[in-house]
Design a protein around this motif. Structure first.
Motif, PDB file in Angstrom:
ATOM      1  N   GLY A  92       0.827  -1.201   0.000  1.00  0.00           N
ATOM      2  CA  GLY A  92       0.000   0.000   0.000  1.00  0.00           C
ATOM      3  C   GLY A  92       0.861   1.250   0.000  1.00  0.00           C
ATOM      4  O   GLY A  92       1.720   1.440  -0.865  1.00  0.00           O
ATOM      5  N   GLU A  93       0.650   2.111   0.995  1.00  0.00           N
ATOM      6  CA  GLU A  93       1.434   3.346   1.096  1.00  0.00           C
ATOM      7  C   GLU A  93       2.916   3.083   1.328  1.00  0.00           C
ATOM      8  O   GLU A  93       3.753   3.962   1.112  1.00  0.00           O
ATOM      9  N   TYR A  94       3.237   1.869   1.790  1.00  0.00           N
ATOM     10  CA  TYR A  94       4.634   1.539   2.067  1.00  0.00           C
ATOM     11  C   TYR A  94       5.356   0.953   0.856  1.00  0.00           C
ATOM     12  O   TYR A  94       6.483   0.476   0.982  1.00  0.00           O
ATOM     13  N   SER A  95       4.730   0.970  -0.301  1.00  0.00           N
ATOM     14  CA  SER A  95       5.373   0.425  -1.495  1.00  0.00           C
ATOM     15  C   SER A  95       6.616   1.221  -1.873  1.00  0.00           C
ATOM     16  O   SER A  95       7.564   0.682  -2.449  1.00  0.00           O
ATOM     17  N   GLY A  96       6.611   2.513  -1.575  1.00  0.00           N
ATOM     18  CA  GLY A  96       7.789   3.336  -1.844  1.00  0.00           C
ATOM     19  C   GLY A  96       8.022   3.619  -3.315  1.00  0.00           C
ATOM     20  O   GLY A  96       9.162   3.840  -3.731  1.00  0.00           O
ATOM     21  N   LEU A  97       6.963   3.603  -4.122  1.00  0.00           N
ATOM     22  CA  LEU A  97       7.093   3.875  -5.553  1.00  0.00           C
ATOM     23  C   LEU A  97       6.607   5.297  -5.828  1.00  0.00           C
ATOM     24  O   LEU A  97       5.412   5.539  -6.006  1.00  0.00           O
ATOM     25  N   GLU A  98       7.521   6.228  -5.843  1.00  0.00           N
ATOM     26  CA  GLU A  98       7.185   7.637  -6.036  1.00  0.00           C
ATOM     27  C   GLU A  98       8.135   8.266  -7.051  1.00  0.00           C
ATOM     28  O   GLU A  98       9.296   7.871  -7.152  1.00  0.00           O
ATOM     29  N   HIS A  99       7.620   9.239  -7.790  1.00  0.00           N
ATOM     30  CA  HIS A  99       8.469   9.947  -8.743  1.00  0.00           C
ATOM     31  C   HIS A  99       7.819  11.283  -9.096  1.00  0.00           C
ATOM     32  O   HIS A  99       6.611  11.477  -8.913  1.00  0.00           O
ATOM     33  N   ASP A 100       8.633  12.189  -9.599  1.00  0.00           N
ATOM     34  CA  ASP A 100       8.148  13.491 -10.051  1.00  0.00           C
ATOM     35  C   ASP A 100       7.607  13.359 -11.473  1.00  0.00           C
ATOM     36  O   ASP A 100       8.323  12.928 -12.385  1.00  0.00           O
ATOM     37  N   VAL A 101       6.340  13.707 -11.656  1.00  0.00           N
ATOM     38  CA  VAL A 101       5.751  13.699 -12.998  1.00  0.00           C
ATOM     39  C   VAL A 101       6.247  14.920 -13.766  1.00  0.00           C
ATOM     40  O   VAL A 101       6.801  14.815 -14.864  1.00  0.00           O
ATOM     41  N   VAL A 102       6.024  16.073 -13.189  1.00  0.00           N
ATOM     42  CA  VAL A 102       6.561  17.345 -13.676  1.00  0.00           C
ATOM     43  C   VAL A 102       7.000  18.108 -12.436  1.00  0.00           C
ATOM     44  O   VAL A 102       6.623  17.749 -11.314  1.00  0.00           O
ATOM     45  N   PRO A 103       7.796  19.132 -12.567  1.00  0.00           N
ATOM     46  CA  PRO A 103       8.215  19.890 -11.384  1.00  0.00           C
ATOM     47  C   PRO A 103       7.022  20.341 -10.546  1.00  0.00           C
ATOM     48  O   PRO A 103       6.085  20.960 -11.046  1.00  0.00           O
ATOM     49  N   GLU A 146       3.874  11.728  -8.117  1.00  0.00           N
ATOM     50  CA  GLU A 146       2.953  10.605  -8.225  1.00  0.00           C
ATOM     51  C   GLU A 146       3.437   9.482  -7.308  1.00  0.00           C
ATOM     52  O   GLU A 146       4.605   9.094  -7.349  1.00  0.00           O
ATOM     53  N   SER A 147       2.535   8.975  -6.471  1.00  0.00           N
ATOM     54  CA  SER A 147       2.855   7.892  -5.547  1.00  0.00           C
ATOM     55  C   SER A 147       1.941   6.712  -5.837  1.00  0.00           C
ATOM     56  O   SER A 147       0.713   6.860  -5.862  1.00  0.00           O
ATOM     57  N   LEU A 148       2.536   5.550  -6.076  1.00  0.00           N
ATOM     58  CA  LEU A 148       1.765   4.356  -6.401  1.00  0.00           C
ATOM     59  C   LEU A 148       1.500   3.540  -5.141  1.00  0.00           C
ATOM     60  O   LEU A 148       2.403   3.287  -4.344  1.00  0.00           O
ATOM     61  N   LYS A 149       0.259   3.139  -4.976  1.00  0.00           N
ATOM     62  CA  LYS A 149      -0.163   2.329  -3.832  1.00  0.00           C
ATOM     63  C   LYS A 149      -0.429   0.922  -4.353  1.00  0.00           C
ATOM     64  O   LYS A 149      -1.482   0.639  -4.918  1.00  0.00           O
TER      65      LYS A 149
END
Length: 210
Positions: free
Chosen positions: A160-171, A175-178
């Motif tokens: 869930g929230e602990y997946s740690g899959l985050e990145h900047d879409v634009v400055p 985006e954080s993936l659950k």
């Protein structure tokens, strides 16, 4: 705030706690034996893995050690120095926890940014600690704002929230993936069902074993 609280906690533990424990031990020495906790099983001391951790972790775990010593509790600690700036949890620490089945752990600092994985999360995944159980209930004789509280909160610990899959879409936009897996959902659902059945039996005064 944590840094400012360290001297206060040190003073409290070194003075007030020691005096309180000493006074309590002296008061009950005449009517109780030196061993206050019944020894389980064959009476042999049990090993407990100890990770003091970072921040106020050593102060908190140190206080527990003092209490255990004052109680003459049949446990001894296998101490390991693990800190949040390490790349990973040493294998001998993992082996100790798996062997002892019990671990007293202080908080481990979580690095900010840089894609560094939290050691707390590494421990959860390595030991399959997929659920955090918090039982909230009223204690007899202790007045609180709400009465007849008896609930269990089951929180996911590794996905869930602990997946740690985050990145900047634009400055300025992140985006954080659950992400959840089917096996994880089945374990959480099974855990919830078992806890619900246990709570039902407990409220009815009957026994239930998992």
């Amino acid at each position: 705030m944590a840094r400012r609280s360290v001297p206060i906690l040190k003073h409290f533990i070194s003075s007030s706690l020691d005096q309180s424990l000493s006074a309590s031990c002296s008061r009950f020495a005449s009517c109780r034996s030196v061993t206050y906790m019944p020894r389980p099983g064959d009476g042999a001391p049990r090993a407990v893995t100890l990770i003091p951790g970072d921040g106020i972790g050593p102060l908190v775990t140190g206080a527990v050690e003092q209490v255990m010593g004052a109680m003459h509790a049949p446990v001894y600690f296998e101490r390991y120095e693990v800190h949040g700036d390490m790349n990973k949890v040493p294998q001998d620490v993992i082996d100790s926890i798996k062997k002892n089945k019990v671990c007293l752990k202080g908080g481990l600092a979580t690095p900010m940014g840089g894609g560094v994985s939290s050691l707390n999360m590494q421990l959860r995944k390595e030991l399959d600690l997929y659920a955090s159980l918090v039982n909230c209930f009223n204690l007899p004789g202790l007045p609180t704002r709400h009465e007849n509280v008896d609930i269990v909160v089951i929180r996911e610990n590794t996905e869930g929230e602990y997946s740690g899959l985050e990145h900047d879409v634009v400055p300025g936009v992140v985006e954080s993936l659950k992400v959840r897996s089917m096996s994880f959902l089945c374990k959480i659902i099974s855990q919830s069902q078992q806890i619900s059945i246990y709570q039902l039996h407990r409220s009815e005064g009957t026994q239930f074993q998992f």
